[in-house]
Design a protein around this motif. Structure first.
Motif, PDB file in Angstrom:
ATOM      1  N   LEU A 146      -1.913  -2.783  -5.547  1.00  0.00           N
ATOM      2  CA  LEU A 146      -1.174  -2.856  -6.952  1.00  0.00           C
ATOM      3  C   LEU A 146      -2.229  -2.810  -7.886  1.00  0.00           C
ATOM      4  N   SER A 147      -1.847  -2.086  -9.224  1.00  0.00           N
ATOM      5  CA  SER A 147      -2.928  -1.923 -10.198  1.00  0.00           C
ATOM      6  C   SER A 147      -1.974  -1.996 -11.576  1.00  0.00           C
ATOM      7  N   LEU A 148      -2.865  -1.671 -12.744  1.00  0.00           N
ATOM      8  CA  LEU A 148      -2.397  -1.572 -13.899  1.00  0.00           C
ATOM      9  C   LEU A 148      -1.419  -0.448 -14.140  1.00  0.00           C
ATOM     10  N   GLU A 149      -1.908   0.647 -13.233  1.00  0.00           N
ATOM     11  CA  GLU A 149      -0.690   1.883 -13.190  1.00  0.00           C
ATOM     12  C   GLU A 149       0.671   1.570 -12.653  1.00  0.00           C
ATOM     13  N   ASN A 150       0.785   0.717 -11.678  1.00  0.00           N
ATOM     14  CA  ASN A 150       1.879   0.638 -11.167  1.00  0.00           C
ATOM     15  C   ASN A 150       2.536  -0.852 -11.123  1.00  0.00           C
ATOM     16  N   ILE A 151       2.057  -1.702 -11.542  1.00  0.00           N
ATOM     17  CA  ILE A 151       2.549  -3.209 -11.432  1.00  0.00           C
ATOM     18  C   ILE A 151       3.858  -3.317 -12.256  1.00  0.00           C
ATOM     19  N   LYS A 162       7.383  -4.797 -10.782  1.00  0.00           N
ATOM     20  CA  LYS A 162       7.896  -6.143 -11.047  1.00  0.00           C
ATOM     21  C   LYS A 162       9.168  -5.729 -11.599  1.00  0.00           C
ATOM     22  N   GLN A 163       9.548  -4.624 -12.462  1.00  0.00           N
ATOM     23  CA  GLN A 163      10.702  -4.504 -12.833  1.00  0.00           C
ATOM     24  C   GLN A 163      11.956  -4.243 -11.795  1.00  0.00           C
ATOM     25  N   ASN A 164      11.694  -3.747 -10.646  1.00  0.00           N
ATOM     26  CA  ASN A 164      12.417  -3.517  -9.414  1.00  0.00           C
ATOM     27  C   ASN A 164      12.343  -4.454  -8.597  1.00  0.00           C
ATOM     28  N   ILE A 165      11.567  -5.487  -8.550  1.00  0.00           N
ATOM     29  CA  ILE A 165      11.742  -6.443  -7.344  1.00  0.00           C
ATOM     30  C   ILE A 165      12.189  -7.622  -7.773  1.00  0.00           C
ATOM     31  N   PRO A 166      13.588  -7.994  -7.303  1.00  0.00           N
ATOM     32  CA  PRO A 166      14.334  -9.305  -7.889  1.00  0.00           C
ATOM     33  C   PRO A 166      13.648 -10.511  -7.259  1.00  0.00           C
ATOM     34  N   GLY A 167      13.249 -11.346  -7.911  1.00  0.00           N
ATOM     35  CA  GLY A 167      12.575 -12.748  -7.623  1.00  0.00           C
ATOM     36  C   GLY A 167      11.258 -12.833  -7.203  1.00  0.00           C
ATOM     37  N   GLU A 187       0.967  -1.178   0.107  1.00  0.00           N
ATOM     38  CA  GLU A 187      -0.130  -0.104  -0.003  1.00  0.00           C
ATOM     39  C   GLU A 187       0.837   1.146   0.048  1.00  0.00           C
ATOM     40  N   GLY A 188       2.050   1.143   0.861  1.00  0.00           N
ATOM     41  CA  GLY A 188       2.757   2.507   0.770  1.00  0.00           C
ATOM     42  C   GLY A 188       3.325   2.771  -0.508  1.00  0.00           C
ATOM     43  N   PHE A 189       3.808   1.748  -1.198  1.00  0.00           N
ATOM     44  CA  PHE A 189       4.293   2.000  -2.426  1.00  0.00           C
ATOM     45  C   PHE A 189       3.225   2.565  -3.457  1.00  0.00           C
ATOM     46  N   ALA A 190       2.226   1.936  -3.342  1.00  0.00           N
ATOM     47  CA  ALA A 190       1.148   2.294  -4.282  1.00  0.00           C
ATOM     48  C   ALA A 190       0.879   3.561  -4.281  1.00  0.00           C
ATOM     49  N   LEU A 191       0.566   3.983  -3.018  1.00  0.00           N
ATOM     50  CA  LEU A 191       0.124   5.468  -2.785  1.00  0.00           C
ATOM     51  C   LEU A 191       1.196   6.464  -3.122  1.00  0.00           C
ATOM     52  N   GLN A 192       2.487   6.233  -2.917  1.00  0.00           N
ATOM     53  CA  GLN A 192       3.566   7.272  -3.128  1.00  0.00           C
ATOM     54  C   GLN A 192       3.685   7.108  -4.687  1.00  0.00           C
TER      55      GLN A 192
END
Length: 237
Positions: free
Chosen positions: A192-197, A201-206, A155-160
């Motif tokens: 998580l949404s179409l806007e931020n997914i 994904k590209q930044n989280i390894p594994g 949630e914190g990531f999505a909000l920011q």
């Protein structure tokens, strides 16, 4: 490729608001899998305000991909999961009156409780995941419980991110790196949404799996469920 698990709680909420069986939760679970989803998630709560315990039981024969049941491991939830034996159980410390999940576990404070719960699920062949905030000490605490995976509370990531602050991804990246070092599988979910997914994904390894419900269902009102699932799958490649 990161797997997409569709949380179908909102379909049950819509059904319950009118009574009867429209929309049909079991048919919706069949359809999202037919459209390409690689898992189905439900989060039954004790008051059964959306997914009912019987829904969770009935879905066992319908979900042929990964079946993920989320919830606070109170006795009734424990009994339900042990009866169904889904692919995965995700432990979430939500209060009974919480509108939605709003925090991860304190894996240090609740270590002994989580160890006992996870041992019970492991004895029954159920993969476990712990809902956690992106805090390194909590990732270390999760490792000590014996869990198979963590689910990062996003949630914190999505909000920011919605405010243009892409730097909000940093604690999630750091948490993922540490989880990988500990050989913990990484799931993620919440807002998580179409806007931020794709950025996430590209930044989280594994990243193994995302569980998405509210945004996916809301987006489908405009774009159609089959189309939205394909859009998510493309962004998760």
């Amino acid at each position: 490729m990161t797997k997409l698990s569709v949380n179908i709680n909102k379909i049950a909420t819509l059904r319950n608001s009118r009574g009867g069986d429209v929309p049909n939760v079991l048919q919706f679970a069949k359809d999202v899998q037919r459209f390409g989803a690689e898992g189905v998630t439900v989060h039954p709560r004790p008051d059964e305000r959306h997914i009912r315990y019987q829904d969770a039981r009935d879905l066992k024969s319908v979900v042929h991909t990964e079946y993920n049941i989320e919830g606070n491991p109170v006795p009734s939830f424990m009994d339900l999961v042990l009866q169904i034996k889904p692919t995965q159980v995700t432990l979430v410390p939500d209060a009974e009156d919480a509108i939605t999940s709003n925090a991860g576990w304190d894996t240090i404070k609740h270590k002994s409780f989580l160890v006992d719960v996870i041992k019970e699920f492991h004895k029954n062949g159920i993969r476990t995941s712990i809902f956690v905030d992106p805090v390194l000490s909590q990732i270390e605490g999760a490792k000590a419980t014996g869990t198979d995976r963590i689910e990062l509370y996003t949630e914190g990531f999505a909000l920011q991110y919605g405010l243009g602050n892409t730097g909000a991804i940093k604690p999630y990246v750091e948490s993922a790196v540490l989880a990988n070092q500990f050989d913990l599988g990484i799931n993620a979910g919440h807002d998580l949404s179409l806007e931020n997914i794709q950025f996430f994904k590209q930044n989280i390894p594994g990243l193994l799996e995302v569980s998405i419900g509210h945004a996916l269902i809301a987006e489908s009102l405009y774009l159609g469920i089959e189309n939205v699932i394909q859009m998510y799958l493309n962004k998760l490649k």
